[in-house]
Design a protein around this motif. Structure first.
Motif, PDB file in Angstrom:
ATOM      1  N   TYR A 356       1.000  -1.237  -0.096  1.00  0.00           N
ATOM      2  CA  TYR A 356      -0.149   0.106   0.187  1.00  0.00           C
ATOM      3  C   TYR A 356       1.058   1.342  -0.185  1.00  0.00           C
ATOM      4  O   TYR A 356       1.690   1.596   0.890  1.00  0.00           O
ATOM      5  N   HIS A 386      -2.806   4.717  -2.923  1.00  0.00           N
ATOM      6  CA  HIS A 386      -3.927   5.606  -2.447  1.00  0.00           C
ATOM      7  C   HIS A 386      -3.226   7.081  -2.846  1.00  0.00           C
ATOM      8  O   HIS A 386      -2.237   7.657  -2.093  1.00  0.00           O
ATOM      9  N   TYR A 388      -3.636  11.367  -2.841  1.00  0.00           N
ATOM     10  CA  TYR A 388      -4.585  12.399  -2.342  1.00  0.00           C
ATOM     11  C   TYR A 388      -4.146  13.583  -3.006  1.00  0.00           C
ATOM     12  O   TYR A 388      -3.017  14.133  -3.134  1.00  0.00           O
ATOM     13  N   ARG A 410      -8.003  11.355   7.142  1.00  0.00           N
ATOM     14  CA  ARG A 410      -8.303  10.432   6.170  1.00  0.00           C
ATOM     15  C   ARG A 410      -7.498   9.561   5.772  1.00  0.00           C
ATOM     16  O   ARG A 410      -7.535   8.468   5.625  1.00  0.00           O
ATOM     17  N   ASP A 413      -6.721   6.866   8.641  1.00  0.00           N
ATOM     18  CA  ASP A 413      -8.064   5.983   8.636  1.00  0.00           C
ATOM     19  C   ASP A 413      -7.972   4.926   7.479  1.00  0.00           C
ATOM     20  O   ASP A 413      -8.453   3.997   7.498  1.00  0.00           O
ATOM     21  N   ASP A 414      -7.666   5.591   6.204  1.00  0.00           N
ATOM     22  CA  ASP A 414      -7.580   4.823   4.958  1.00  0.00           C
ATOM     23  C   ASP A 414      -6.455   3.767   4.932  1.00  0.00           C
ATOM     24  O   ASP A 414      -7.000   2.472   4.728  1.00  0.00           O
ATOM     25  N   TYR A 415      -5.611   3.818   5.749  1.00  0.00           N
ATOM     26  CA  TYR A 415      -4.310   2.952   5.502  1.00  0.00           C
ATOM     27  C   TYR A 415      -4.717   1.855   6.849  1.00  0.00           C
ATOM     28  O   TYR A 415      -4.602   0.747   6.546  1.00  0.00           O
ATOM     29  N   ALA A 417      -7.742   1.013   7.620  1.00  0.00           N
ATOM     30  CA  ALA A 417      -9.012   0.287   7.026  1.00  0.00           C
ATOM     31  C   ALA A 417      -8.215  -0.778   6.102  1.00  0.00           C
ATOM     32  O   ALA A 417      -8.829  -1.948   5.823  1.00  0.00           O
ATOM     33  N   TRP A 418      -7.243  -0.445   4.991  1.00  0.00           N
ATOM     34  CA  TRP A 418      -6.475  -1.551   4.023  1.00  0.00           C
ATOM     35  C   TRP A 418      -6.173  -2.492   5.062  1.00  0.00           C
ATOM     36  O   TRP A 418      -5.968  -3.671   4.433  1.00  0.00           O
TER      37      TRP A 418
END
Length: 423
Positions: A356, A386, A388, A410, A413-415, A417-418
């Motif tokens: 990621y 990902h 931005y 964000r 939270d996104d990484y 969640a991944w």
């Protein structure tokens, strides 16, 4: 009116005028320090101007202290960072924290609290950024980030408190991160902390992303390491010191908080090289066409073939026909894959874990991440990039009070969640 009272009145008038002049000068100085021409698409530009002004002020004090022979500028900057990070309030207090040594390397280990889910857990080895010379992993935003990962992922998190420049130089930082990772990946150590050996990731931001990528490569190809990392998370990683004129370096060279010249300075500090080489590096004189040592690696840094057209924009490669002879011989670490993971051969990259990679549009290191995404995919490694559009370098460190940035929140939270989905 008495002569004395007239003099006092004139004196007060002069004082008022001086105060007005001082106030105007102070306001103009503050405006000068704060104002930066930032792109309209960058996340919360006014807030970023304030953060950048504070960082520039501390950096200037550090430079002044070093020029006077009082203190190394990095030590002063680190002291200021420690003071700022101490303002970040502690959260996720239910996490169990231990300060340990793994194979002689200082680490901090986080475990979910007593209410955590039973059974084998995930694990994350986290390596902090800061140009291989700055950062306080046990305080503030990094500490809070590791606590958050431990709770949200029900994971054991190990942060590596590696020694930094100017106390040590390359390859010490890499070797300490590798030693700590190898120690943790031992079956008996994983068992001690109830970690599933098939669910361990390595993660790092900026220079920590550099170290995480290099460690993942080394462990991936090392037959003596029984357990491997399942995943790697690289947050705006710095991956090469050979082209300081990629499209993103040209586009974002004056965007805080990581300026193009500052990144070149960090590289020289990390590699223990002559700081006077900075101008040659910024001109790409060390990678001119007449530099034969670079020939095996040129295709690996050719961003014109590895980043999307909308990122290249109107920018052109900077490749002088004649350069500065001797730089690559003088600083051989510039071509060392342990320092520059982007230069690894495909035969090495194919053993790297699924990745990621986070990139920000307004980051000088954006194209490092995009090029590595391309090269890992060439080697058959699955990669999630990902990106931005409002992202800037360091935004993940500004995901916590007192310096909230929406893009930082964000991104964290996104990484996570991944990792929740794939680890």
């Amino acid at each position: 009116m008495a002569a004395g009272s007239g003099s006092r009145g004139q004196g007060r008038g002069v004082c008022v005028k001086l105060l007005c002049v001082w106030s105007v000068c102070s306001a103009l100085t503050a405006a000068y320090l704060l104002y930066l021409p930032l792109p309209g698409t960058i996340s919360e530009p006014l807030k970023l101007m304030i953060v950048a002004a504070a960082f520039r002020g501390v950096s200037s004090l550090g430079d002044m202290g070093q020029s006077l022979g009082v203190v190394h500028h990095i030590r002063l900057i680190n002291s200021a960072i420690t003071g700022f990070e101490s303002l970040v309030p502690l959260d996720y207090e239910e996490v169990q924290v231990e300060d340990l040594e793994f194979s002689g390397v200082q680490v901090r280990l986080y475990q979910p609290g007593t209410d955590a889910q039973p059974g084998l857990r995930r694990a994350v080895v986290f390596i902090h950024g800061g140009g291989w010379s700055l950062g306080v992993p046990k305080v503030g935003s990094y500490d809070l980030l590791c606590r958050k990962m431990a709770v949200k992922l029900n994971a054991v998190v190990v942060t590596v408190d590696y020694r930094m420049a100017p106390d040590v130089r390359f390859p010490a930082q890499f070797e300490e991160c590798l030693q700590a990772s190898r120690f943790f990946l031992q079956p008996e150590v994983l068992q001690r902390y109830s970690v599933d050996p098939q669910r361990v990731a390595v993660c790092g931001d900026s220079a920590g992303g550099n170290l995480a990528a290099a460690v993942a490569q080394q462990i991936g190809k090392d037959n003596s390491t029984a357990e491997k990392f399942k995943l790697q998370v690289l947050i705006y990683p710095v991956l090469q010191p050979l082209d300081f004129n990629t499209a993103s370096y040209q586009q974002n060279q004056r965007i805080p908080i990581l300026y193009r010249e500052l990144m070149a300075h960090y590289w020289l500090e990390y590699l223990g090289a002559d700081p006077d080489l900075i101008h040659s590096l910024l001109l790409n004189n060390h990678t001119a066409r007449d530099q034969k040592l670079l020939e095996p690696h040129r295709a690996k840094i050719d961003w014109t073939k590895m980043i999307p057209k909308d990122k290249k924009k109107e920018y052109k490669p900077v490749v002088p026909s004649k350069g500065s002879p001797g730089i690559l011989q003088q600083v051989p670490a510039l071509l060392d894959v342990r320092a520059a993971p982007l230069l690894a051969d495909l035969e090495v990259l194919k053993f790297a874990p699924r990745a990621y990679i986070m990139t920000g549009e307004h980051d000088v290191l954006r194209d490092d991440g995009l090029m590595y995404t391309h090269r890992l995919q060439q080697a058959g490694v699955s990669v999630t990039n990902h990106h931005y559009e409002g992202g800037f370098h360091g935004c993940v460190s500004f995901a916590f009070w007192p310096s909230y940035f929406d893009v930082g929140i964000r991104a964290v939270d996104d990484y996570i969640a991944w990792l929740q989905e794939h680890l």
